[in-house]
Design a protein around this motif. Structure first.
Motif, PDB file in Angstrom:
ATOM      1  N   LYS A 175       0.833  -1.208   0.000  1.00 33.91           N
ATOM      2  CA  LYS A 175       0.000   0.000   0.000  1.00 33.91           C
ATOM      3  C   LYS A 175       0.864   1.253   0.000  1.00 33.91           C
ATOM      4  O   LYS A 175       0.578   2.223  -0.735  1.00 33.91           O
ATOM      5  CB  LYS A 175      -0.918  -0.014   1.226  1.00 33.91           C
ATOM      6  N   MET A 176       1.916   1.265   0.812  1.00 31.82           N
ATOM      7  CA  MET A 176       2.777   2.435   0.898  1.00 31.82           C
ATOM      8  C   MET A 176       3.547   2.657  -0.399  1.00 31.82           C
ATOM      9  O   MET A 176       3.708   3.791  -0.863  1.00 31.82           O
ATOM     10  CB  MET A 176       3.712   2.313   2.098  1.00 31.82           C
ATOM     11  N   SER A 179       1.449   4.257  -3.120  1.00 33.98           N
ATOM     12  CA  SER A 179       1.268   5.690  -2.951  1.00 33.98           C
ATOM     13  C   SER A 179       2.563   6.470  -3.153  1.00 33.98           C
ATOM     14  O   SER A 179       2.600   7.447  -3.904  1.00 33.98           O
ATOM     15  CB  SER A 179       0.710   5.983  -1.551  1.00 33.98           C
ATOM     16  N   LEU A 180       3.641   6.029  -2.532  1.00 39.27           N
ATOM     17  CA  LEU A 180       4.868   6.822  -2.508  1.00 39.27           C
ATOM     18  C   LEU A 180       5.726   6.654  -3.752  1.00 39.27           C
ATOM     19  O   LEU A 180       6.542   7.541  -4.066  1.00 39.27           O
ATOM     20  CB  LEU A 180       5.683   6.473  -1.262  1.00 39.27           C
ATOM     21  N   LEU A 287       2.469   7.242   6.508  1.00 41.19           N
ATOM     22  CA  LEU A 287       2.049   7.321   5.108  1.00 41.19           C
ATOM     23  C   LEU A 287       1.190   8.559   4.875  1.00 41.19           C
ATOM     24  O   LEU A 287       1.397   9.304   3.903  1.00 41.19           O
ATOM     25  CB  LEU A 287       1.291   6.058   4.713  1.00 41.19           C
ATOM     26  N   LYS A 288       0.234   8.794   5.744  1.00 36.87           N
ATOM     27  CA  LYS A 288      -0.622   9.972   5.606  1.00 36.87           C
ATOM     28  C   LYS A 288       0.188  11.261   5.680  1.00 36.87           C
ATOM     29  O   LYS A 288      -0.049  12.208   4.924  1.00 36.87           O
ATOM     30  CB  LYS A 288      -1.703   9.952   6.695  1.00 36.87           C
ATOM     31  N   GLU A 291       2.144  11.598   2.418  1.00 37.22           N
ATOM     32  CA  GLU A 291       1.236  11.957   1.318  1.00 37.22           C
ATOM     33  C   GLU A 291       0.903  13.440   1.358  1.00 37.22           C
ATOM     34  O   GLU A 291       0.906  14.124   0.319  1.00 37.22           O
ATOM     35  CB  GLU A 291      -0.041  11.117   1.401  1.00 37.22           C
ATOM     36  N   LYS A 295       2.880  15.394  -1.725  1.00 40.04           N
ATOM     37  CA  LYS A 295       1.982  15.482  -2.891  1.00 40.04           C
ATOM     38  C   LYS A 295       1.364  16.856  -3.007  1.00 40.04           C
ATOM     39  O   LYS A 295       0.654  17.150  -3.939  1.00 40.04           O
ATOM     40  CB  LYS A 295       0.886  14.414  -2.786  1.00 40.04           C
TER      41      LYS A 295
END
Length: 295
Positions: A175-176, A179-180, A287-288, A291, A295
């Protein structure tokens, strides 16, 4: 003689974990002692729901990294109950070297076996290996395998628990990465040298470190140098850690227009039922934060 030597080595900080008072009640079972919170979280997941197996954390859950930790008499009492002692290794628990040398019967589980170590700015091995999810997975495997040798009757349960926990870690890592891996801005400044393995895993570039030794205040010259680096590299994200004050990071942010976010190395928490998912929850939070910052 061992008690005397520890009394000489011990410092002034206090030590009392939630489970230390239960040490004497588990002599008929198998007692695993862990060195500090990240090892505690990994080990309770490996030993989860196994009858007569208890995990005791030697240090308080809020102790944090063991950079300057000094052994105390209560620690020796806790270690004396251990059928196995799980350590991070990689230089994190150097304060235990004398004890391990004197207690030849203490079964050591080195969670960092086989992990390639990164050198820090001083040329020493960086011990924060667990902050990388891939390394955390390796540590869980090591703990399960080494406990299985020491306590073979529970080997199948250790391996089964490890597999279940590793599946959760693998899902989170995927998942990470999803996103990253798509982030174009990868330059960050961290609070201290806890994140090289994390940065390596997710291809982040640590431009500078605000406080190389946690708990130390950067000199005016060091702050000025970091401020210049932030301006020159156009870094927009400074990452402080919830375990330490963020004044230095905020000073740099005020001078550069960068914003302060939080990255948690997962070194503190609780010793209750929520501890099983403590690492997973910390990484979700990281992660949040990333992000939002990148981003």
């Amino acid at each position: 003689m061992l008690f005397i030597s520890i009394a000489v080595l011990s410092g002034c900080a206090s030590n009392s974990t939630q489970t230390n008072s239960e040490t004497s009640s588990t002599k008929d079972g198998f007692t695993i002692v862990t060195s500090f919170y990240p090892m505690y979280v990994e080990t309770i997941n490996v030993a989860k729901d196994i009858p007569n197996v208890q995990v005791i954390n030697m240090t308080e859950p809020q102790t944090g990294c063991l950079h300057d930790y000094q052994l105390k008499p209560q620690d020796l009492i806790t270690l004396n109950s251990a059928d196995a002692f799980v350590v991070n290794g990689a230089g994190m628990e150097t304060f235990l070297d004398d004890v391990i040398k004197q207690d030849k019967d203490l079964k050591i589980v080195n969670a960092s076996d086989g992990i390639d170590l990164i050198k820090d700015a001083s040329g020493e091995d960086n011990a924060h290996v667990w902050v990388s999810i891939s390394n955390c997975i390796t540590q869980v495997k090591n703990i399960a395998e080494q406990l299985s040798v020491i306590d073979p009757k529970n080997a199948e349960a250790y391996q089964s628990n490890a597999d279940a926990y590793i599946a959760k870690l693998e899902a989170l890592k995927e998942k990470m990465h999803a996103s990253l891996d798509m982030v174009s801005n990868r330059n960050i400044i961290t609070f201290h040298e806890a994140f090289p393995y994390f940065a390596e895993e997710f291809n982040l570039n640590i431009v500078d470190v605000i406080e190389r030794d946690p708990g130390t205040t950067p000199s005016p010259k060091e702050l000025e140098d970091t401020i210049n680096i932030v301006k020159e590299s156009k870094v927009k994200a400074l990452f402080a850690e919830p375990q330490y004050p963020a004044e230095a990071a905020q000073t740099i942010a005020n001078e550069t227009g960068a914003k302060v976010y939080s990255l948690d190395p997962g070194v503190t928490g609780t010793a209750d039922e929520t501890a099983y998912d403590a690492y997973l929850n910390v990484m979700e939070s990281n992660l949040k934060s990333l992000e939002e910052a990148l981003k």
